[in-house]
Design an enzyme around this catalytic site. Structure first.
Site, mmCIF file in Angstrom:
data_model
loop_
_atom_site.group_PDB
_atom_site.id
_atom_site.type_symbol
_atom_site.label_atom_id
_atom_site.label_comp_id
_atom_site.label_asym_id
_atom_site.label_seq_id
_atom_site.Cartn_x
_atom_site.Cartn_y
_atom_site.Cartn_z
ATOM 1 N N ASN A 137 -23.704 -6.084 21.183
ATOM 2 C CA ASN A 137 -23.174 -7.100 22.094
ATOM 3 C C ASN A 137 -22.229 -6.463 23.106
ATOM 4 O OD1 ASN A 137 -20.197 -8.283 22.056
ATOM 5 N ND2 ASN A 137 -20.594 -7.498 19.992
ATOM 6 N N PHE A 141 -15.132 -10.837 25.572
ATOM 7 C CA PHE A 141 -14.128 -11.884 25.352
ATOM 8 C C PHE A 141 -14.454 -13.160 26.142
ATOM 9 C CE2 PHE A 141 -10.234 -8.976 24.198
ATOM 10 C CZ PHE A 141 -10.853 -8.640 23.009
ATOM 11 N N SER A 199 -11.982 -4.168 20.732
ATOM 12 C CA SER A 199 -13.281 -4.476 21.334
ATOM 13 C C SER A 199 -13.642 -3.389 22.340
ATOM 14 C CB SER A 199 -13.239 -5.824 22.046
ATOM 15 O OG SER A 199 -14.409 -6.016 22.821
ATOM 16 N N ASN A 201 -15.710 -3.817 24.754
ATOM 17 C CA ASN A 201 -16.337 -4.462 25.914
ATOM 18 C C ASN A 201 -15.354 -4.934 26.984
ATOM 19 O OD1 ASN A 201 -18.975 -4.214 24.778
ATOM 20 N ND2 ASN A 201 -18.453 -5.882 23.386
ATOM 21 N N THR A 202 -14.073 -4.637 26.810
ATOM 22 C CA THR A 202 -13.064 -4.878 27.846
ATOM 23 C C THR A 202 -12.498 -3.519 28.240
ATOM 24 O OG1 THR A 202 -12.487 -7.071 26.996
ATOM 25 C CG2 THR A 202 -10.868 -5.974 28.404
ATOM 26 N N LYS A 236 -6.692 -5.592 14.160
ATOM 27 C CA LYS A 236 -8.089 -5.174 14.054
ATOM 28 C C LYS A 236 -8.300 -3.906 14.853
ATOM 29 C CE LYS A 236 -12.778 -7.004 14.059
ATOM 30 N NZ LYS A 236 -13.576 -8.244 14.118
ATOM 31 N N ASN A 265 -13.899 -2.909 13.957
ATOM 32 C CA ASN A 265 -14.689 -3.616 14.961
ATOM 33 C C ASN A 265 -16.055 -2.923 15.131
ATOM 34 O OD1 ASN A 265 -15.304 -5.335 17.225
ATOM 35 N ND2 ASN A 265 -13.109 -5.485 17.621
#
Length: 374
Positions: A137, A141, A199, A201-202, A236, A265
């Site tokens: 993915n 967010f 994450s 993805n940021t 996390k 994660n």
């Protein structure tokens, strides 16, 4: 047409999704029939449909007992009915909290929630790797903002413990301020609050896991979580860390009174994969992450010296795997991707299996088994 599909599917599924072992067995029997329909849809649309179904069902109406005493444990001052939790990322906006509790989870973690709503990254952004039982993915967010989600969390019946996972907006000029806002707001309602700085993805978010940036963030969060009373604070972390980085995180977490580490994660690494989607960018989760997740659990167990409870995430898909993580040092486990492939009966399958494994090895409780692996 979409509403008709939801109503028909709900009419089929609802009788099977009772919060009981019998309901879990019926759900496991029905899921193989429904799975081809869901898997024929775009992954994100199927995910949305599943949330709609669970939200409409709402966890059933039957009373739920306290659960088996052998599965109960106290972590960070909280009493968990069982050690299995739903990982953040499944129900970002808290739309189906009671539905997920009805499946048998002892805890549900919603989010990641940011101070302001944001759409996330361009679609498509979720990819099934079916031969690998994995997901990639790059959502980024996507959520409706913390102010929209908190009333749903407040209204939920919550037949278990609720975690709220918070993050920073992509275009913010002050990420620490975003986390401070998120922690302060979430602490009013959540049983525990998770800071997500892992994450992939940021852009730049994982930089907050290191050095002065991490210390500043944790100091601000430690102050913000006292609203109206002190809430347990979880952190996390990513699996893509070296030894020095893990040591630094462990020291900072202990120094700033973090109550537990969630390890870990999604990963940017790519073990050998079979799926045609293997080259998609984003975070990898599911079965291929299991080996790395086990390694990171052992690493953080060592570098924290057992001073912090650990929550193991990544590739947990069976009672045997959950039990192995517990014996390796995890006080709790969470899952996400396995639910996509195994279906709604999985939580009860895992918790029932854990009871059998604990009894087999002579452990009276989950807590007795934590960290007992040779």
């Amino acid at each position: 047409m979409y509403e008709i599909v939801i109503k028909v599917a709900l009419a089929i599924i609802r009788p099977t999704l009772t919060p009981s072992p019998g309901g879990a067995m019926a759900a496991r029997m029905l899921f193989p029939l429904i799975r081809p329909i869901l898997f024929a849809l775009d992954a994100e649309r199927a995910h949305t449909l599943t949330l709609d179904l669970l939200s409409a069902w709402g966890g059933g109406t039957g009373a739920r007992g306290p659960g088996d005493p052998c599965l109960r444990s106290n972590v960070a001052g909280l009493d968990f009915a069982n050690p299995l939790g739903l990982a953040a990322g499944v129900d970002k906006d808290g739309r189906a909290i009671d539905g997920f509790f009805g499946l048998g989870f002892g805890s549900v973690e919603i989010g990641t929630l940011t101070p302001l709503p944001q759409p996330g990254n361009p679609k498509p952004r979720i990819f099934r790797l079916v031969p690998d039982r994995a997901i990639i993915n790059r959502l980024g967010f996507n959520n409706g903002g913390i102010d929209a989600a908190l009333p749903r969390a407040q209204a939920a019946k919550r037949a278990g413990l609720l975690g709220i996972n918070v993050g920073a907006n992509k275009d913010t000029t002050d990420r620490v301020a975003d986390y401070r806002i998120g922690v302060e707001k979430a602490a009013r309602i959540a049983d525990y609050v998770t800071i997500n700085i892992s994450s992939p993805n940021t852009p730049g978010l994982r930089d907050l896991q290191h050095g002065a940036a991490l210390a500043e963030l944790l100091a601000a969060a430690d102050v913000a979580r006292h609203a109206p009373v002190r809430r347990p604070l979880f952190l996390k972390v990513a699996p893509d860390l070296n030894a020095a980085e893990m040591d630094g995180i462990a020291r900072a977490a202990i120094d700033h009174h973090v109550d537990a580490l969630i390890v870990s994660n999604t990963t940017l690494s790519r073990p050998p994969l079979k799926s045609g989607n293997a080259k998609e960018t984003g975070g990898l989760s599911g079965a291929p992450l299991a080996a790395l997740a086990r390694t990171r659990l052992a690493d953080f167990r060592k570098c924290t010296g057992g001073a912090l409870p650990l929550v193991s995430v990544g590739g947990v898909d069976s009672a045997n795997e959950a039990y192995a993580r517990i014996r390796a040092g995890a006080s709790l486990v969470q899952l996400y991707s396995a639910l996509v492939f195994a279906g709604p009966g999985l939580p009860h399958h895992i918790t029932n299996g854990l009871k059998t494994l604990l009894k087999r090895d002579g452990f009276a409780t989950v807590a007795d088994a934590v960290g007992t692996a040779p």
